[in-house]
Design a protein around this motif. Structure first.
Motif, PDB file in Angstrom:
ATOM      1  N   ILE A   1      37.187 125.416  25.813  1.00 52.34           N
ATOM      2  CA  ILE A   1      36.192 125.431  24.738  1.00 52.34           C
ATOM      3  C   ILE A   1      36.764 126.153  23.527  1.00 52.34           C
ATOM      4  N   ILE A   2      36.721 125.485  22.372  1.00 52.61           N
ATOM      5  CA  ILE A   2      37.207 126.113  21.140  1.00 52.61           C
ATOM      6  C   ILE A   2      36.100 126.072  20.091  1.00 52.61           C
ATOM      7  N   THR A   3      35.893 127.173  19.396  1.00 48.90           N
ATOM      8  CA  THR A   3      34.893 127.182  18.334  1.00 48.90           C
ATOM      9  C   THR A   3      35.565 127.464  16.993  1.00 48.90           C
ATOM     10  N   VAL A   4      35.035 126.869  15.940  1.00 50.82           N
ATOM     11  CA  VAL A   4      35.487 127.166  14.575  1.00 50.82           C
ATOM     12  C   VAL A   4      34.235 127.583  13.818  1.00 50.82           C
ATOM     13  N   GLU A   5      34.204 128.830  13.369  1.00 48.67           N
ATOM     14  CA  GLU A   5      32.948 129.338  12.808  1.00 48.67           C
ATOM     15  C   GLU A   5      33.169 130.158  11.540  1.00 48.67           C
ATOM     16  N   ASN A   6      32.087 130.367  10.831  1.00 51.07           N
ATOM     17  CA  ASN A   6      32.133 131.209   9.639  1.00 51.07           C
ATOM     18  C   ASN A   6      30.807 131.920   9.475  1.00 51.07           C
ATOM     19  N   PRO A   7      30.648 133.156   9.865  1.00 52.75           N
ATOM     20  CA  PRO A   7      31.563 133.951  10.686  1.00 52.75           C
ATOM     21  C   PRO A   7      31.260 133.772  12.171  1.00 52.75           C
ATOM     22  N   VAL A   8      32.120 134.359  13.035  1.00 59.17           N
ATOM     23  CA  VAL A   8      31.849 134.342  14.480  1.00 59.17           C
ATOM     24  C   VAL A   8      30.704 135.320  14.741  1.00 59.17           C
ATOM     25  N   GLU A   9      29.572 134.802  15.210  1.00 56.77           N
ATOM     26  CA  GLU A   9      28.392 135.654  15.369  1.00 56.77           C
ATOM     27  C   GLU A   9      28.260 136.248  16.768  1.00 56.77           C
ATOM     28  N   TYR A  10      28.676 135.487  17.757  1.00 54.65           N
ATOM     29  CA  TYR A  10      28.601 135.983  19.129  1.00 54.65           C
ATOM     30  C   TYR A  10      30.000 135.958  19.713  1.00 54.65           C
ATOM     31  N   ARG A  11      30.309 136.933  20.547  1.00 53.87           N
ATOM     32  CA  ARG A  11      31.589 136.920  21.252  1.00 53.87           C
ATOM     33  C   ARG A  11      31.316 136.480  22.678  1.00 53.87           C
ATOM     34  N   LEU A  12      32.128 135.521  23.130  1.00 53.67           N
ATOM     35  CA  LEU A  12      31.929 135.002  24.483  1.00 53.67           C
ATOM     36  C   LEU A  12      33.280 134.947  25.180  1.00 53.67           C
ATOM     37  N   ASP A  13      33.361 135.530  26.376  1.00 52.44           N
ATOM     38  CA  ASP A  13      34.611 135.517  27.128  1.00 52.44           C
ATOM     39  C   ASP A  13      34.929 134.108  27.593  1.00 52.44           C
ATOM     40  N   GLY A  14      36.195 133.813  27.707  1.00 56.47           N
ATOM     41  CA  GLY A  14      36.607 132.538  28.299  1.00 56.47           C
ATOM     42  C   GLY A  14      36.630 131.384  27.323  1.00 56.47           C
ATOM     43  N   ILE A  15      36.371 131.635  26.030  1.00 50.37           N
ATOM     44  CA  ILE A  15      36.482 130.569  25.046  1.00 50.37           C
ATOM     45  C   ILE A  15      37.341 131.066  23.873  1.00 50.37           C
ATOM     46  N   THR A  16      37.893 130.127  23.104  1.00 52.98           N
ATOM     47  CA  THR A  16      38.711 130.501  21.948  1.00 52.98           C
ATOM     48  C   THR A  16      37.836 130.410  20.702  1.00 52.98           C
ATOM     49  N   GLN A  17      37.703 131.505  19.987  1.00 58.30           N
ATOM     50  CA  GLN A  17      36.855 131.494  18.785  1.00 58.30           C
ATOM     51  C   GLN A  17      37.728 131.713  17.554  1.00 58.30           C
TER      52      GLN A  17
ATOM     53  N   ALA B   1      41.857 131.860   2.189  1.00 61.70           N
ATOM     54  CA  ALA B   1      43.229 131.757   2.671  1.00 61.70           C
ATOM     55  C   ALA B   1      43.569 130.310   3.047  1.00 61.70           C
ATOM     56  N   GLY B   2      42.706 129.377   2.653  1.00 60.62           N
ATOM     57  CA  GLY B   2      42.997 127.966   2.925  1.00 60.62           C
ATOM     58  C   GLY B   2      42.633 127.522   4.326  1.00 60.62           C
ATOM     59  N   LYS B   3      41.931 128.405   5.085  1.00 60.97           N
ATOM     60  CA  LYS B   3      41.506 128.016   6.433  1.00 60.97           C
ATOM     61  C   LYS B   3      40.091 127.445   6.350  1.00 60.97           C
ATOM     62  N   THR B   4      39.949 126.131   6.159  1.00 60.73           N
ATOM     63  CA  THR B   4      38.624 125.521   6.058  1.00 60.73           C
ATOM     64  C   THR B   4      38.253 124.921   7.403  1.00 60.73           C
ATOM     65  N   PHE B   5      36.993 124.471   7.521  1.00 60.71           N
ATOM     66  CA  PHE B   5      36.551 123.824   8.763  1.00 60.71           C
ATOM     67  C   PHE B   5      37.447 122.636   9.072  1.00 60.71           C
ATOM     68  N   ALA B   6      37.711 121.811   8.029  1.00 61.11           N
ATOM     69  CA  ALA B   6      38.489 120.593   8.251  1.00 61.11           C
ATOM     70  C   ALA B   6      39.915 120.911   8.702  1.00 61.11           C
ATOM     71  N   SER B   7      40.564 121.858   8.007  1.00 57.53           N
ATOM     72  CA  SER B   7      41.966 122.149   8.354  1.00 57.53           C
ATOM     73  C   SER B   7      42.072 122.765   9.744  1.00 57.53           C
TER      74      SER B   7
ATOM     75  N   ILE C   1      43.052 122.422  15.800  1.00 59.50           N
ATOM     76  CA  ILE C   1      42.607 122.690  17.177  1.00 59.50           C
ATOM     77  C   ILE C   1      42.567 121.424  18.024  1.00 59.50           C
ATOM     78  N   LEU C   2      42.491 120.279  17.369  1.00 58.92           N
ATOM     79  CA  LEU C   2      42.514 119.040  18.160  1.00 58.92           C
ATOM     80  C   LEU C   2      43.832 118.892  18.897  1.00 58.92           C
ATOM     81  N   ARG C   3      44.858 119.579  18.407  1.00 63.11           N
ATOM     82  CA  ARG C   3      46.150 119.556  19.090  1.00 63.11           C
ATOM     83  C   ARG C   3      46.197 120.558  20.251  1.00 63.11           C
TER      84      ARG C   3
ATOM     85  N   GLU D   1      29.437 124.586  11.106  1.00 60.99           N
ATOM     86  CA  GLU D   1      28.541 123.841  10.238  1.00 60.99           C
ATOM     87  C   GLU D   1      29.244 122.613   9.682  1.00 60.99           C
ATOM     88  N   ILE D   2      28.503 121.505   9.577  1.00 63.50           N
ATOM     89  CA  ILE D   2      29.043 120.325   8.909  1.00 63.50           C
ATOM     90  C   ILE D   2      28.431 120.296   7.518  1.00 63.50           C
ATOM     91  N   ARG D   3      29.285 120.391   6.485  1.00 59.36           N
ATOM     92  CA  ARG D   3      28.703 120.321   5.138  1.00 59.36           C
ATOM     93  C   ARG D   3      29.492 119.417   4.205  1.00 59.36           C
TER      94      ARG D   3
END
Ligand SMILES: [Zn+2]
Length: 588
Positions: free
Chosen positions: A356-372, A379-385, A390-392, A402-404
């Motif tokens: 499980i991988i999450t991409v967030e702004n900001p990370v609101e909850y911390r959950l063990d066992g997943i990559t956040q 810094a050029g780190k957008t949802f799309a980029s 992460i698809l790789r 969020e999808i915007r």
């Protein structure tokens, strides 16, 4: 039947117990005049222990019977467990010659049945209603010992109270030494104590945001609690400016710049938990204002049964999120609990068996066992980029904060089509509008129709404070809105709000004492969700692909049983959980 059975048994035991308790002294009194033959013997200690045991057991059974109904557990099962273990125990006691070992055994049997019940009900109860765990004991400690310590004579609480808060700077550029130096620098400065007190107050009041807004003479302080803004005692302007400067230093924001909008963050160690603060400043005509968002990463993560859904809806959602791939959306305005629901969904998925991988702004909850992953547009780190990279990483489940924009929406749909389960949120009023919004963003309808699994729309309503809510008789108009049967719903509740106009003038002191201690006079305490869930069927998919018309899709959705948010919320009004006014405010 089950309503009568436990009570009749309780009275039966109660009758026997009373007889034994009252009979004992009379028998003792008569003993010298009434010679007993061999075999007639009793021990007052054993009899006493038995009476106390009986009474405790009866009380426990009565409580479980009531409590199980409140938390919607099967009262017959739990009554049976407790009655059964007790009866079996007392039967053993009657027949075996060993009194004390068997007596202890009964205690253990009853206690373990009670423990089984408690651990189940605590999972359903709010933190402040949980019993016999660390939270309960901490509450008791604060209620009795904590209060007594504060009230100890000769101690000036306000001036000597050392608040268990420690600010910690966290910068991206400077080393740890620089961070520590910054925090040390502000500790000496004027306004530091005011800043600590303010943050402590905000956390105690369960605020999610702190707003500092300057006027010519003062610095207004406002907390957002349960989604509503609350005014607090303002700072004098000089103190207020000092407080703003302190937070700017800790958050590593340029303090000389007061006009341009800036942002930063810092964390604070509060007792044993770490709370993160997002700070944003902006220049106004009278001075610099500041908004701090409080992210309590130690906050208890909700699971699906905690967010306020009906059992049916939980089942429908579990059905959707166990599908191997597709897109699940949660929509609603900012602050409607979307990310909490998404995390509740993630909670249901076996995160140790899946990537499980999450991409967030900001990370609101911390959950063990997943990559956040946190995005950083500067810094050029957008949802799309971030999504592309992460698809790789061979994910099974992806959560997009969020999808915007079109790009994010398309990647989300592509990922959903190529074997990933994708969760995301969208700003839209309801589930059908969400579909239209994605098409407006530029997602090709054919792509959406195959990728999308379900859309959940949600809002948060404030729950009535159970301590001060007031009963009212619902009007015919209200009953009609609630679609409720007048014979079944004879009463609903309203909030006991302290009226604003009463507050100024000389009545202020009187109001202060009347004010409810649990909710602080707002009449509401905490929030819960109302939902509508649209699960796509073939008909809706065809409509999206061929003729994406909102009205047509809505018609087809209503045919599948889609309810409005108001209709879902009416169950809360009928149950006395919220007021009709609050439901109308949130979902018209
Ligand atoms: Zn109250």
């Amino acid at each position: 039947m089950h309503l009568y059975l436990p009570w009749r048994i309780h009275f039966w035991w109660l009758g026997w117990t009373t007889l034994i308790v009252l009979g004992t002294p009379a028998t003792l009194e008569a003993a010298p005049f009434f010679p007993r033959g061999p075999g007639f013997y009793f021990d007052p200690y054993k009899l006493g222990a038995l009476a106390v045991g009986f009474l405790a057991w009866v009380k426990l059974c009565a409580w479980v019977d009531k409590d199980a109904k409140l938390y919607r557990f099967d009262p017959v099962f739990w009554n049976g467990m407790l009655l059964g273990s007790g009866m079996l125990g007392f039967l053993l006691l009657w027949n075996l010659p060993l009194f004390w070992p068997v007596f202890i055994l009964i205690g253990v049997a009853i206690c373990s049945a009670a423990y089984g019940y408690l651990s189940k009900r605590n999972r359903r109860a709010d933190a402040e209603d949980q019993l016999f765990n660390d939270k309960h004991f901490w509450r008791l400690y604060e209620k009795y010992l904590g209060a007594r310590l504060k009230r100890a004579p000769g101690v000036k609480v306000e001036s000597t109270r050392a608040l268990p808060i420690r600010f910690m700077s966290r910068s991206t550029t400077g080393g740890e030494a620089g961070d520590a130096a910054r925090v040390e620098k502000v500790q000496e400065s004027k306004g530091y104590k005011a800043a600590l007190e303010m943050v402590w107050d905000a956390l105690e009041k369960r605020a999610t945001d702190i707003h500092l807004e300057p006027t010519k003479t003062e610095m207004n302080v406002r907390f957002r609690i349960d989604g509503m803004m609350n005014n607090l005692q303002p700072f004098p302007r000089a103190t207020g400016d000092a407080v703003v400067s302190i937070f700017k230093v800790i958050a590593n924001i340029d303090i000389s710049e007061k006009r341009i909008a800036q942002d930063g963050s810092f964390s604070a160690q509060i007792e044993d938990r770490l709370v993160e603060f997002r700070v944003a400043t902006a220049g106004s005509v009278v001075g610099e204002k500041m908004v701090m968002r409080i992210l309590d990463s130690s906050a208890q993560l909700a699971n699906l049964s905690h967010v306020g859904m009906t059992e049916d809806m939980q089942a429908a959602i579990r059905d959707v999120i166990t599908k191997p791939h597709g897109l699940c959306l949660v929509c609603g305005p900012t602050g409607s609990g979307k990310s909490t629901t998404l995390y509740a969904c993630l909670h249901e998925i076996d995160r140790f068996a899946q990537n499980i991988i999450t991409v967030e702004n900001p990370v609101e909850y911390r959950l063990d066992g997943i990559t956040q992953i946190e995005i950083n547009p500067k810094a050029g780190k957008t949802f799309a980029s971030e999504l592309r990279s992460i698809l790789r990483q061979d994910p099974d489940v992806i959560l997009i904060g969020e999808i915007r924009d079109k790009e994010t929406a398309e990647i989300a749909c592509q990922a959903a089509q190529t074997g990933h389960l994708v969760f995301s949120t969208l700003h839209a009023n309801d589930s059908v509008t969400a579909i239209a919004r994605l098409i407006d963003l530029g997602v090709p309808p054919f792509m959406l129709s195959t990728a999308l699994l379900a859309v959940l729309s949600q809002r948060l309503v404030r729950k009535l404070c159970k301590k001060c809510r007031k009963k009212v008789k619902p009007s015919t108009e209200t009953l009609r809105k609630l679609k409720a049967d007048p014979d079944e719903v004879s009463q609903i509740f309203r909030a006991n709000e302290v009226a604003e106009e009463k507050e100024d003038e000389d009545k202020e002191d009187a109001d202060e004492s009347e004010r409810c201690t649990k909710c602080g006079g707002t009449g509401y305490f905490k929030r819960t969700g109302i939902f509508d869930l649209l699960v796509l069927n073939d008909k809706i998919r065809d409509l999206i692909r061929e003729n994406p018309d909102v009205q047509e899709i809505r018609k087809a959705a209503v045919a599948t049983g889609l309810k409005s948010l108001f209709d879902d919320g009416s169950r809360l009004v009928i149950a006395g959980e919220t007021s009709i006014q609050e439901l109308l405010r949130v979902a018209k």
